[in-house]
Design an enzyme around this catalytic site. Sequence first.
Site, mmCIF file in Angstrom:
data_model
loop_
_atom_site.group_PDB
_atom_site.id
_atom_site.type_symbol
_atom_site.label_atom_id
_atom_site.label_comp_id
_atom_site.label_asym_id
_atom_site.label_seq_id
_atom_site.Cartn_x
_atom_site.Cartn_y
_atom_site.Cartn_z
ATOM 1 N N SER A 1 20.772 -14.667 27.312
ATOM 2 C CA SER A 1 20.559 -15.558 28.451
ATOM 3 C C SER A 1 21.899 -16.104 28.919
ATOM 4 C CB SER A 1 19.596 -16.683 28.092
ATOM 5 O OG SER A 1 20.058 -17.308 26.928
ATOM 6 N N VAL A 2 21.965 -16.397 30.202
ATOM 7 C CA VAL A 2 23.197 -16.939 30.767
ATOM 8 C C VAL A 2 23.435 -18.311 30.160
ATOM 9 C CG1 VAL A 2 24.232 -17.805 32.881
ATOM 10 C CG2 VAL A 2 22.964 -15.662 32.906
ATOM 11 N N LYS A 3 24.669 -18.556 29.772
ATOM 12 C CA LYS A 3 24.996 -19.835 29.161
ATOM 13 C C LYS A 3 24.659 -20.942 30.146
ATOM 14 C CE LYS A 3 28.689 -21.760 26.430
ATOM 15 N NZ LYS A 3 28.932 -22.895 27.313
ATOM 16 N N GLU A 4 23.884 -21.895 29.684
ATOM 17 C CA GLU A 4 23.339 -22.907 30.589
ATOM 18 C C GLU A 4 24.397 -23.864 31.072
ATOM 19 O OE1 GLU A 4 20.637 -22.898 31.986
ATOM 20 O OE2 GLU A 4 19.485 -21.448 30.808
ATOM 21 N N GLY B 1 29.427 -17.316 30.489
ATOM 22 C CA GLY B 1 29.211 -16.461 29.330
ATOM 23 C C GLY B 1 27.726 -16.382 29.031
#
Length: 820
Positions: free
Chosen positions: A119-122, A274
């Site tokens: 998952s896309v780094k929040e 990231g």
Amino acid sequence: MASRNEAPYRPQDRQGVSEMLRGLEGNKGKGKGKGGFSCKKNTFDIDGSNFVDSWRMQDWDYKKQNLPTYARGLFTTNDSKGQPEIVVRGYDKFFNHGEVRETEWENIKRNTRGPYELSVKENGCIIFISGLEDQTLLVCSKHSTGYRQDTDVSHAKAGEDWVERHLKLVGKTRAELAIKLREMNATAVAELCDDEFEEHVLQYTPQAAGLYLHGINLNLPEFATYPHHLVDQFADDWGFKKTMYIVKDDIDEVKTFLEGIGETGHYDGRDTEGFVIRCQSKANSGEWHDWFFKYKFDEPYLMYRQWRECTKAVISGREPKYKKHKKVTEAYINFARKQLHGHPDLAKAYQANHGIIKMRDDFLASCGLEGSDIIRQEAEDGEVTNDNVDRDVVIVPAATIGCGKTTIALSLRSLFGWGHVQNDNITVQKGKPRAFANACCKELEERPAMVADRNNHQKRERKQLIEDISRTVPNAHFVCLNYVHDRSNYNSIRAATRERVLSRGDNHQTIQAGSKGPDAVIEIMEGFMHRFEPVDPESSPDDGFHMVIDIDPTASSRDNLEIVINRLYAEYPKLFAGQDMPSSEDMDAAIDAAMKDYTVDIKHEIKSRDNRGGKQQGMSRATGLNGQPNGKQKEPKVDYFAAQLSATRINAILDTVFRDAPPETARIYNALKQQRRIQADFHVTLIHRAASGEHTEYWHRLLDAHNEASAPTEQRTYTQPEPKLGMCKVGLERLVWDNRVMAFVVRLSPFEEGGVNFPSVNTTAHITVGTAAPNIKPVESNSLLARWLQQGSGASGIAELAIKGNVEVEGTVRGVLQKH
Ligand code: GTP
Ligand code: MG
């Protein structure tokens, strides 16, 4: 181990929790305890009947072996039978690829298994949600909950509000969610993304704002988390927003995918920092357990992103800005300019993120290099990236008096042996800024880092320091310790710094609150606050900082110290080489010592501190203490010194301001005007004769200049107007009034960059606009503004109006003579 298709479940593990708590308690604040780490415990009152403890460890401690738990975000309580339980459990702390042994690619390959959920780094702040025994729904930020007044809690509060909104969507109640989570023995983990509340790097439209559910963890000491599809299902059931993720089965595929994204820094049309990768590992225990790592983009990807940004700047006609990879980036930009020249289609496509990689690859091909070659080459040539900086770091506060600069500096000195130069200890009369910079350079000969302890509250001071130090130490790295001064927060900053400085008494080189008396000291402090120019990393001179660490002047120095160390540690790991990170106990002790054991041994008058430039102006100090040059000044005497302003200009501004205001707002102004109660001349009082005893230095400086300039010469006789002593800029910030008096609150600054400063000794520098009756003296502005500072406007019968835009007028500094 449950299959990835069903929800994992395990009840509270009483014994495990007790053991964990024993481990944490045993290492609470006690330096490096038996466990080799230290942690902090905070107790929160939820609603008067529920109390929870939050446990917090230092980031670097998570790298250690055999901790009682690796949970980042952990809250515990006692149930009604007095049994300890975990109520909130965050993820296990996870590391970047290559950051620790376990996340080296070889080890990741060897020890982990899919499916890999990426998952896309929040990009918001984390919120934990869980249920207490009595059906109370608990909403926490990383380390806080309940209603304490600090920023972390306001995150928790914003989280609360969103939870309610989401639940309403699906017609459920807080209690129902609490019961459900308790039944699952789990914590829901979500990201609060709401630009209205707090802006992060990515933008969230109001429709997109809310809580994005990204995990559900069991409330156990060890880490067990739900597979993503079940998290999504839960989000649907309870009205939360879902997060995006993709699944890959093969680790090599994962690696290729991540490296590919890294090339552009773009995924799904958005900038990304990231990814977080969720999988299972059998490292350490030999048993499969849930395990995360992250993939933050680093070199050469950061260089590629820099190129992308530079290209976009060129296309939109801006000057490209970059700090790293200077030589090669310069060459790249030249290349890109040539390519783009006469190809608007190419430029347009690029702006839409097409052709980024091609542009770069064409450039690399033209020089016959690969990105990694460049990075290697740079390292060999000694091009400094922050990662291998191990010396010449200059820490530059941007602050006002009493923010805690010296306290932090002394603590860094005692913890790491870094250098420290206090401007107040430099007593040379001439060229003090240069002498200060030289002393800083000298510290760097012996020590890897040092603190340039001065307020540096104005851009010209920061510019001078960066330039002068760079001349001697060309590779110096400047880190700004930015004590953020938002004007909207001035009252809290005043409260915090005054309290500290006034209770410090005389233990200071120049600000001796004990013997000078509070008023005089407060005035000096106000001067600094008025002149404070916020740090703007985007423009000169602040773009000379390699890093800006924002800290809150009202927070404790202890908390600020920790932020500073954490940030420096992340950015300049080598600066700490060979030294263990300090435990929280070490930091407590360092701050304690800095506050208790420190005494100054130099004391001198405030000069050049506030009034730097007097000497440059050639103002000699020839006056006696009675304020008369050598005791025989000719009558009439100077009554006060002021910055005089153009009446036409001020009247025009007043008219504009009130023309568009509602009638009620303009009422008093119109009345003053009608009754001809607006001043004929406008000025900012810098210092009145009545204050000359308190501010001898400043009074004399101006008086000397006045006398010198008004001495009769062949061209000049006494019948001429008072001589001009200098010019300054007067920024009009707001209008404040009650039914007796109206004044502008102003900000004084040097007429030109680096020019002489003419501060006002009044608590609030101002221009009196007018008074309601002849018996009301303009000096009443002072008490009006004092009340306004304390009580604000509104209920106090005081009105105020901000002056929009950056309205500045020129001030002419003159002595005004006493009237007979
Ligand atoms: P100047 O040199 O006057 O510009 O101030 P400074 O920014 O160097 O501040 P300094 O570190 O001297 O702190 C001001 C006073 O507040 C000192 O007496 C400190 O001991 C005290 N102080 C610093 N930090 C804290 C804190 O977190 N809490 C409390 N209560 N006092 C503090
Ligand atoms: Mg100090």
